[in-house]
Design a protein around this motif. Sequence first.
Motif, mmCIF file in Angstrom:
data_model
loop_
_atom_site.group_PDB
_atom_site.id
_atom_site.type_symbol
_atom_site.label_atom_id
_atom_site.label_comp_id
_atom_site.label_asym_id
_atom_site.label_seq_id
_atom_site.Cartn_x
_atom_site.Cartn_y
_atom_site.Cartn_z
ATOM 1 N N LEU A 1 45.681 18.035 95.825
ATOM 2 C CA LEU A 1 44.905 18.323 94.619
ATOM 3 C C LEU A 1 45.722 19.099 93.602
ATOM 4 N N VAL A 2 46.416 20.138 94.068
ATOM 5 C CA VAL A 2 47.221 20.956 93.164
ATOM 6 C C VAL A 2 48.364 20.148 92.566
ATOM 7 N N ASP A 3 49.041 19.340 93.390
ATOM 8 C CA ASP A 3 50.139 18.515 92.886
ATOM 9 C C ASP A 3 49.639 17.537 91.821
ATOM 10 N N TRP A 4 48.473 16.943 92.060
ATOM 11 C CA TRP A 4 47.923 15.988 91.085
ATOM 12 C C TRP A 4 47.580 16.682 89.773
ATOM 13 N N LEU A 5 46.936 17.824 89.842
ATOM 14 C CA LEU A 5 46.584 18.559 88.623
ATOM 15 C C LEU A 5 47.842 18.958 87.855
ATOM 16 N N TYR A 6 48.875 19.394 88.589
ATOM 17 C CA TYR A 6 50.098 19.821 87.916
ATOM 18 C C TYR A 6 50.785 18.652 87.219
ATOM 19 N N SER A 7 50.925 17.537 87.918
ATOM 20 C CA SER A 7 51.632 16.385 87.341
ATOM 21 C C SER A 7 50.826 15.732 86.216
ATOM 22 N N LYS A 8 49.508 15.799 86.299
ATOM 23 C CA LYS A 8 48.658 15.116 85.338
ATOM 24 C C LYS A 8 48.419 15.923 84.075
ATOM 25 N N HIS A 9 48.298 17.248 84.209
ATOM 26 C CA HIS A 9 47.797 18.031 83.089
ATOM 27 C C HIS A 9 48.648 19.227 82.674
ATOM 28 N N CYS A 10 49.499 19.751 83.547
ATOM 29 C CA CYS A 10 50.127 21.031 83.228
ATOM 30 C C CYS A 10 51.240 20.930 82.197
ATOM 31 N N HIS A 11 51.638 19.702 81.832
ATOM 32 C CA HIS A 11 52.585 19.565 80.728
ATOM 33 C C HIS A 11 51.965 20.081 79.427
ATOM 34 N N ARG A 12 50.637 20.148 79.383
ATOM 35 C CA ARG A 12 49.949 20.631 78.179
ATOM 36 C C ARG A 12 50.297 22.092 77.901
ATOM 37 N N LEU A 13 50.618 22.843 78.941
ATOM 38 C CA LEU A 13 50.949 24.251 78.767
ATOM 39 C C LEU A 13 52.401 24.464 78.371
ATOM 40 N N GLU A 14 53.199 23.416 78.419
ATOM 41 C CA GLU A 14 54.612 23.532 78.079
ATOM 42 C C GLU A 14 54.907 23.066 76.660
ATOM 43 N N SER A 15 53.955 22.401 76.053
ATOM 44 C CA SER A 15 54.173 21.810 74.736
ATOM 45 C C SER A 15 53.261 22.448 73.700
ATOM 46 N N LEU A 16 53.750 22.527 72.469
ATOM 47 C CA LEU A 16 52.922 22.984 71.349
ATOM 48 C C LEU A 16 52.287 21.808 70.616
ATOM 49 N N ASP A 17 52.572 20.604 71.071
ATOM 50 C CA ASP A 17 52.007 19.410 70.433
ATOM 51 C C ASP A 17 50.664 19.073 71.080
ATOM 52 N N GLN A 18 49.683 19.897 70.774
ATOM 53 C CA GLN A 18 48.357 19.735 71.349
ATOM 54 C C GLN A 18 47.429 19.018 70.367
ATOM 55 N N PRO A 19 46.520 18.182 70.883
ATOM 56 C CA PRO A 19 45.588 17.492 69.986
ATOM 57 C C PRO A 19 44.640 18.441 69.268
ATOM 58 N N TRP A 20 44.492 19.650 69.796
ATOM 59 C CA TRP A 20 43.595 20.632 69.166
ATOM 60 C C TRP A 20 44.376 21.697 68.395
ATOM 61 N N LEU A 21 45.634 21.383 68.054
ATOM 62 C CA LEU A 21 46.447 22.315 67.257
ATOM 63 C C LEU A 21 46.946 21.624 65.992
ATOM 64 N N ALA A 22 46.039 21.006 65.289
ATOM 65 C CA ALA A 22 46.376 20.443 63.981
ATOM 66 C C ALA A 22 46.424 21.564 62.952
ATOM 67 N N ARG A 23 46.876 21.239 61.744
ATOM 68 C CA ARG A 23 47.005 22.248 60.687
ATOM 69 C C ARG A 23 45.678 22.962 60.432
ATOM 70 N N GLU A 24 44.573 22.212 60.393
ATOM 71 C CA GLU A 24 43.283 22.841 60.109
ATOM 72 C C GLU A 24 42.832 23.759 61.246
ATOM 73 N N ASP A 25 43.217 23.444 62.483
ATOM 74 C CA ASP A 25 42.866 24.308 63.613
ATOM 75 C C ASP A 25 43.636 25.624 63.555
ATOM 76 N N VAL A 26 44.922 25.542 63.263
ATOM 77 C CA VAL A 26 45.743 26.748 63.175
ATOM 78 C C VAL A 26 45.276 27.620 62.011
ATOM 79 N N GLU A 27 44.926 27.010 60.906
ATOM 80 C CA GLU A 27 44.407 27.765 59.766
ATOM 81 C C GLU A 27 43.092 28.452 60.133
ATOM 82 N N HIS A 28 42.260 27.763 60.898
ATOM 83 C CA HIS A 28 40.996 28.346 61.359
ATOM 84 C C HIS A 28 41.252 29.566 62.236
#
Length: 281
Positions: free
Chosen positions: A62-89
């Motif tokens: 379970l832990v290996d699957w979660l890490y391989s599937k999702h934890c790259h999100r914590l290494e990147s700043l290219d998040q779908p919820w970090l658009a210009r309007e989100d950062v301004e908010h």
Amino acid sequence: MSESSSRMVQFFEEQERLSGRRRIHYALRTENLLTEPYYVRHSPELDMTCSNGARVRIYNTLVDWLYSKHCHRLESLDQPWLAREDVEHYARAVYRRGGRYDNCWAFVDGTARPICRPGADQRDYYSGHYRLHVLKWQSIVAPDGLIVNLWGLAEGRRHDCFMLAQRNLIARLQAKNEEWGKLYCVFGDRGYVISDVVQRSFEGADLTEEEKKFNGDMASCRIVVECGIGKIGQYFAFGNYQQNSVSAFLTNCHTSVYGFVIATSISNTDSPDLERHLDKN
């Protein structure tokens, strides 16, 4: 799929859901899981004996699957919820709270997790500040309590500036500013070096009243980074020691679904919903 195979798949899915979620929540021995009311299953057909080794393998899978599937999100700043309007908010939320910058959108800080005294390289892992042997992580936390970026592990003797340089974070934030089309910054404590994208508190024994007030105003906003990282230990304590990235990801999911009372009271900002948070990037 045969009926017996289907029942076995159902059994292992149930084992994974219950043992994995509970064990990540707190560092229980696998043999103690079955004695907890949380783990008791209500389906008689699934009430089968599972060895400790099998439970460990289920949990690790379970832990290996979660890490391989999702934890790259914590290494990147290219998040779908970090658009210009989100950062301004986010920046407006910090400013409304009493922050001294109208372009500060998140907070950066290092955190240390105590470990047992290692058998080798003890000086590398010893922190003179905490007077303990520790492992260190560095995180960026948004005003709504979401962990935007997480990096580790670093030896306990390492300074926050070292971790900042290891991730080349300044250059990455500058690149994001070019994408956003505006100069935004993150705010840290006095352990960081000032740059165009990283600001910090004033330090020294002879601060003016204005500088003290500045530090106090920013500290009331910056507490969100302490609370955001502290939530990992509150809800997913076992991950503090071995699976910190998975625990941070699950903490973000929890914040997206349930919010974060402390962060909301500080910034009056709601987190993006879970569907947007998990959007592919």
